[in-house]
Every structure is written in structure tokens, then in C-alpha cells.
Design an enzyme around this catalytic site. Structure first.
Site, PDB file in Angstrom:
ATOM      1  N   ILE A  14      29.564 -25.374  25.683  1.00 17.48           N
ATOM      2  CA  ILE A  14      28.517 -26.080  26.422  1.00 17.48           C
ATOM      3  C   ILE A  14      27.630 -26.895  25.466  1.00 17.48           C
ATOM      4  O   ILE A  14      27.272 -28.042  25.762  1.00 17.48           O
ATOM      5  CB  ILE A  14      27.665 -25.063  27.228  1.00 17.48           C
ATOM      6  CG1 ILE A  14      28.534 -24.397  28.305  1.00 17.48           C
ATOM      7  CG2 ILE A  14      26.450 -25.738  27.851  1.00 17.48           C
ATOM      8  CD1 ILE A  14      27.899 -23.175  28.977  1.00 17.48           C
ATOM      9  N   LEU A  43      21.542 -17.886  13.434  1.00 16.15           N
ATOM     10  CA  LEU A  43      20.375 -17.519  14.245  1.00 16.15           C
ATOM     11  C   LEU A  43      20.286 -16.018  14.526  1.00 16.15           C
ATOM     12  O   LEU A  43      19.357 -15.580  15.210  1.00 16.15           O
ATOM     13  CB  LEU A  43      20.382 -18.308  15.565  1.00 16.15           C
ATOM     14  CG  LEU A  43      20.275 -19.835  15.383  1.00 16.15           C
ATOM     15  CD1 LEU A  43      20.347 -20.548  16.723  1.00 16.15           C
ATOM     16  CD2 LEU A  43      18.984 -20.207  14.652  1.00 16.15           C
ATOM     17  N   TYR A 149      24.646  -8.104  26.622  1.00 16.60           N
ATOM     18  CA  TYR A 149      24.625  -9.523  27.024  1.00 16.60           C
ATOM     19  C   TYR A 149      23.707  -9.737  28.225  1.00 16.60           C
ATOM     20  O   TYR A 149      22.800 -10.567  28.192  1.00 16.60           O
ATOM     21  CB  TYR A 149      26.051  -9.981  27.353  1.00 16.60           C
ATOM     22  CG  TYR A 149      26.154 -11.441  27.743  1.00 16.60           C
ATOM     23  CD1 TYR A 149      26.116 -12.426  26.770  1.00 16.60           C
ATOM     24  CD2 TYR A 149      26.284 -11.825  29.080  1.00 16.60           C
ATOM     25  CE1 TYR A 149      26.214 -13.768  27.122  1.00 16.60           C
ATOM     26  CE2 TYR A 149      26.382 -13.160  29.436  1.00 16.60           C
ATOM     27  CZ  TYR A 149      26.348 -14.129  28.444  1.00 16.60           C
ATOM     28  OH  TYR A 149      26.433 -15.457  28.786  1.00 16.60           O
ATOM     29  N   LYS A 153      20.115 -11.833  28.370  1.00 19.81           N
ATOM     30  CA  LYS A 153      19.917 -13.030  29.204  1.00 19.81           C
ATOM     31  C   LYS A 153      18.763 -12.822  30.178  1.00 19.81           C
ATOM     32  O   LYS A 153      17.981 -13.726  30.427  1.00 19.81           O
ATOM     33  CB  LYS A 153      21.209 -13.368  29.959  1.00 19.81           C
ATOM     34  CG  LYS A 153      22.346 -13.816  29.042  1.00 19.81           C
ATOM     35  CD  LYS A 153      21.989 -15.091  28.299  1.00 19.81           C
ATOM     36  CE  LYS A 153      23.132 -15.632  27.460  1.00 19.81           C
ATOM     37  NZ  LYS A 153      22.774 -16.844  26.715  1.00 19.81           N
TER      38      LYS A 153
HETATM   39  P1  NAI Z   1      30.836 -20.859  22.895  1.00 19.82           P
HETATM   40  O1  NAI Z   1      31.264 -19.595  22.274  1.00 19.82           O
HETATM   41  O2  NAI Z   1      31.845 -21.919  23.152  1.00 19.82           O
HETATM   42  O3  NAI Z   1      29.634 -21.508  22.076  1.00 19.82           O
HETATM   43  C1  NAI Z   1      28.566 -20.736  21.572  1.00 19.82           C
HETATM   44  C2  NAI Z   1      28.130 -21.361  20.266  1.00 19.82           C
HETATM   45  O4  NAI Z   1      27.041 -20.556  19.748  1.00 19.82           O
HETATM   46  C3  NAI Z   1      29.221 -21.373  19.199  1.00 19.82           C
HETATM   47  O5  NAI Z   1      29.376 -22.668  18.643  1.00 19.82           O
HETATM   48  C4  NAI Z   1      28.736 -20.376  18.181  1.00 19.82           C
HETATM   49  O6  NAI Z   1      29.125 -20.668  16.840  1.00 19.82           O
HETATM   50  C5  NAI Z   1      27.229 -20.469  18.363  1.00 19.82           C
HETATM   51  N1  NAI Z   1      26.605 -19.283  17.779  1.00 19.82           N
HETATM   52  C6  NAI Z   1      26.954 -17.992  17.999  1.00 19.82           C
HETATM   53  N2  NAI Z   1      26.287 -17.184  17.169  1.00 19.82           N
HETATM   54  C7  NAI Z   1      25.482 -17.978  16.411  1.00 19.82           C
HETATM   55  C8  NAI Z   1      24.580 -17.721  15.359  1.00 19.82           C
HETATM   56  N3  NAI Z   1      24.394 -16.491  14.873  1.00 19.82           N
HETATM   57  N4  NAI Z   1      23.917 -18.769  14.813  1.00 19.82           N
HETATM   58  C9  NAI Z   1      24.145 -20.043  15.266  1.00 19.82           C
HETATM   59  N5  NAI Z   1      24.999 -20.337  16.245  1.00 19.82           N
HETATM   60  C10 NAI Z   1      25.676 -19.313  16.812  1.00 19.82           C
HETATM   61  O7  NAI Z   1      30.148 -20.417  24.261  1.00 19.82           O
HETATM   62  P2  NAI Z   1      29.551 -21.260  25.481  1.00 19.82           P
HETATM   63  O8  NAI Z   1      30.230 -20.826  26.684  1.00 19.82           O
HETATM   64  O9  NAI Z   1      29.441 -22.694  25.146  1.00 19.82           O
HETATM   65  O10 NAI Z   1      28.079 -20.640  25.531  1.00 19.82           O
HETATM   66  C11 NAI Z   1      26.887 -21.407  25.433  1.00 19.82           C
HETATM   67  C12 NAI Z   1      25.782 -20.625  26.099  1.00 19.82           C
HETATM   68  O11 NAI Z   1      26.051 -20.522  27.498  1.00 19.82           O
HETATM   69  C13 NAI Z   1      25.647 -19.205  25.589  1.00 19.82           C
HETATM   70  O12 NAI Z   1      24.286 -18.878  25.469  1.00 19.82           O
HETATM   71  C14 NAI Z   1      26.297 -18.381  26.685  1.00 19.82           C
HETATM   72  O13 NAI Z   1      25.790 -17.090  26.740  1.00 19.82           O
HETATM   73  C15 NAI Z   1      25.925 -19.197  27.902  1.00 19.82           C
HETATM   74  N6  NAI Z   1      26.788 -18.948  29.058  1.00 19.82           N
HETATM   75  C16 NAI Z   1      28.151 -19.140  28.982  1.00 19.82           C
HETATM   76  C17 NAI Z   1      28.938 -18.857  30.068  1.00 19.82           C
HETATM   77  C18 NAI Z   1      30.429 -19.027  30.039  1.00 19.82           C
HETATM   78  O14 NAI Z   1      31.101 -18.571  30.997  1.00 19.82           O
HETATM   79  N7  NAI Z   1      31.003 -19.658  29.046  1.00 19.82           N
HETATM   80  C19 NAI Z   1      28.352 -18.365  31.324  1.00 19.82           C
HETATM   81  C20 NAI Z   1      26.924 -18.210  31.308  1.00 19.82           C
HETATM   82  C21 NAI Z   1      26.187 -18.495  30.190  1.00 19.82           C
END
Ligand code: NAI
Length: 255
Positions: A14, A43, A149, A153
């Protein structure tokens, strides 16, 4: 008018889709992630959070839009550290940069998981802002799938609700909202969801009658709007972009 955005989690899913969209619209985006980003910062740690703010300060004194998308969904304490403390440190650390903008907006990624059971002790540690206690409690509930998780949230969403109307945020003209997606096809879930039985179970837990599982671009469009100048009066809201999951699960809920 070209704006300056900070997007955390910009290297994947996202955050990446939102970065691409904002750049396509002619804006400047400062991406933050653990790698492949303008600012590389972890982070999950206090040092990484400070590095993020210091690095932004070297690039600009004004941030028009902030999108906090960095997140994890592991059954491990690091999920609490990134999703809650990393997000809050980003919001608090970059608020002064937002306050310098003529139309400042901040959006955090919550989740439809805010509706699921939260662990009371972990929620308590979050609300006390006690990271050491949160890590200890998270360690104790790693055997409960999704508990860290969903609690992280819910805590972020509650923080948004509490702070959005205050003088520091609304009073400084900063709209602050949480987007709560249902399931989104990103690396966070794409491997698990390939297994038909997992997909079935996940869609039972998060039913999405309108158009099914979303793509990252579907969420990016909403994020760009909520973080953009057109949003003049929406603040302190949890906005479900979930294909009808919240309405299916909660019905009339608290109305
Ligand atoms: P993703 O795994 O594709 O992207 C998450 C990003 O956060 C990654 O690039 C990762 O490197 C970064 N990240 C993780 N730990 C980190 C750290 N310690 N320091 C800096 N960056 C860090 O996941 P997605 O789906 O794009 O998730 C984005 C947001 O949306 C998250 O907060 C997730 O919880 C939320 N979300 C996602 C859903 C889904 O179904 N994919 C549903 C509801 C919420």
C-alpha cells in the site's frame, strides 16, 4: 499544486502504491522503509524513529501530507513496536513539519482488525505508552494468532480518535484520520492467501461482498484523497475501505 508527502512503508504494498500515485500526480514523496527508500530507518527501534525525523529535517521543514503505512502482521513483539510505537513516533515527530503546511493532512493505516478482540493488557500498555511492558505482554500472547496485530491497530485507531480534535492537530489545521482496509493483495497476505483453505477462512473472518479482496491501488486512491487538500473537514475518523466487511460484521453497531 505540488505538495511534499512522507510515506512510511514506501517499499512495498500500500505504501508503494501510494508513493507511485502521488509521484504520478506531480508531488514530491519522501519514502521511508527498512530498505529501498529515500530514508532507510527501522521503525521498531527508538534510534530508527529518531533517524526518520532527523532525516526529514535535512530534506524539508514542511510536510503537507503524512501517510503511515509501515506495518507488520507477525505474531511477535516487533509487530507492537512497529505498528503502534513506530506509527506514533512518526506522527508525533513529524507533527511540527505538518504544522508548517497550509493544508496539512495525516493518515495512518489501521485495519478492519480493529473490530476483532483486543488483548486488554497489551492495550493497557499501549495506552500508558509503556513500550517495555507492551513487549513483555506481546511476548506472552504470541500463541494467539493475530492478537498483537489487532490490538496494535485498535490502539492506533483510538489514538487517532483521541488526538485528532485537539489543539495540536485540528487546532493546527491538521486533519488526522485512520484508514481501515479489509484484505488487500500485498506481500503482507499474498502468500497465505494462495492456500484455498486459508483464503476461505480469511474471507469468513473478513467478508468482502463488494468486489472482494482489494488491490493496493484501491487503497492508495483513498489515501491520496484523505492526505490531500480536498479533505477540509474529515478528521478523527476510522474509514473502512473493506468491501463491506465492517457493515457485514457489525451491522448497525453502535449507531
Ligand atoms: P507490506 O508488507 O506490503 O508493506 C509494509 C511495509 O512496511 C514494508 O515495506 C515493510 O518493509 C515496512 N516495514 C515493516 N517493518 C518496518 C520497520 N521496522 N521499519 C520501517 N518499515 C517497516 O504490507 P501492506 O499490506 O502494504 O501494509 C501496509 C499497511 O496496511 C500496514 O500497516 C498493514 O497493517 C495495513 N493493512 C494491510 C492489510 C492487508 O490486507 N494487506 C489490511 C489492513 C491493513
Amino acid at each position: 499544486m505540488s505538495r511534499t508527502y512522507v510515506v512510511t512503508g514506501s517499499a512495498s504494498g500500500i505504501g508503494q502504491a501510494t508513493t507511485n500515485l502521488l509521484v504520478k500526480l506531480g508531488h514530491t514523496v519522501i519514502g521511508v522503509d527498512r530498505s529501498h527508500a529515500n530514508i532507510v530507518a527501522d521503525l521498531s527501534t527508538a534510534d530508527g524513529r529518531n533517524e526518520l525525523v532527523d532525516a526529514v529535517a535535512k530534506l524539508t521543514d514542511t510536510v503537507d501530507g503524512l501517510i503511515c503505512a509501515a506495518g507488520l502482521a507477525l505474531d511477535a513483539p516487533v509487530t507492537a513496536q512497529v505498528n503502534y510505537y513506530g506509527t506514533l513516533a512518526t506522527l508525533i515527530g513529524l507533527r511540527p513539519f505538518l504544522a508548517n503546511s497550509a493544508a496539512p493532512r495525516a493518515v495512518v493505516l489501521a485495519s478492519v482488525a480493529v473490530l476483532f478482540d483486543a488483548d486488554a493488557d497489551l492495550l493497557g500498555a499501549f495506552e500508558e505508552y509503556d513500550e517495555a511492558a507492551a513487549i513483555v505482554r506481546a511476548e506472552a500472547i504470541t500463541d494467539q494468532p493475530g492478537a498483537i496485530y489487532s490490538t496494535s491497530k485498535r490502539a492506533v485507531a483510538r489514538w487517532v480518535k483521541r488526538h485528532a480534535p485537539t489543539s495540536e492537530w485540528a487546532g493546527a489545521g491538521i486533519a488526522l484520520n485512520a484508514i481501515a482496509p479489509g484484505m488487500v493483495m500485498t506481500p503482507m497476505i499474498s502468500e497465505q492467501i494462495k492456500l484455498p483453505e486459508v483464503r476461505r477462512a480469511m474471507l469468513e473472518r473478513v467478508p468482502m461482498p463488494l468486489n472482494g479482496i482489494a488491490e493496493a491501488d484501491d487503497i492508495a486512491r483513498a489515501l491520496a484523497w484523505f492526505a490531500g487538500p480536498e479533505n477540509t473537514h474529515i478528521t478523527g475518523q476510522i474509514i473502512y475501505i473493506d468491501g463491506g466487511a465492517e457493515a457485514s460484521l457489525r451491522g448497525v453497531g453502535t449507531l
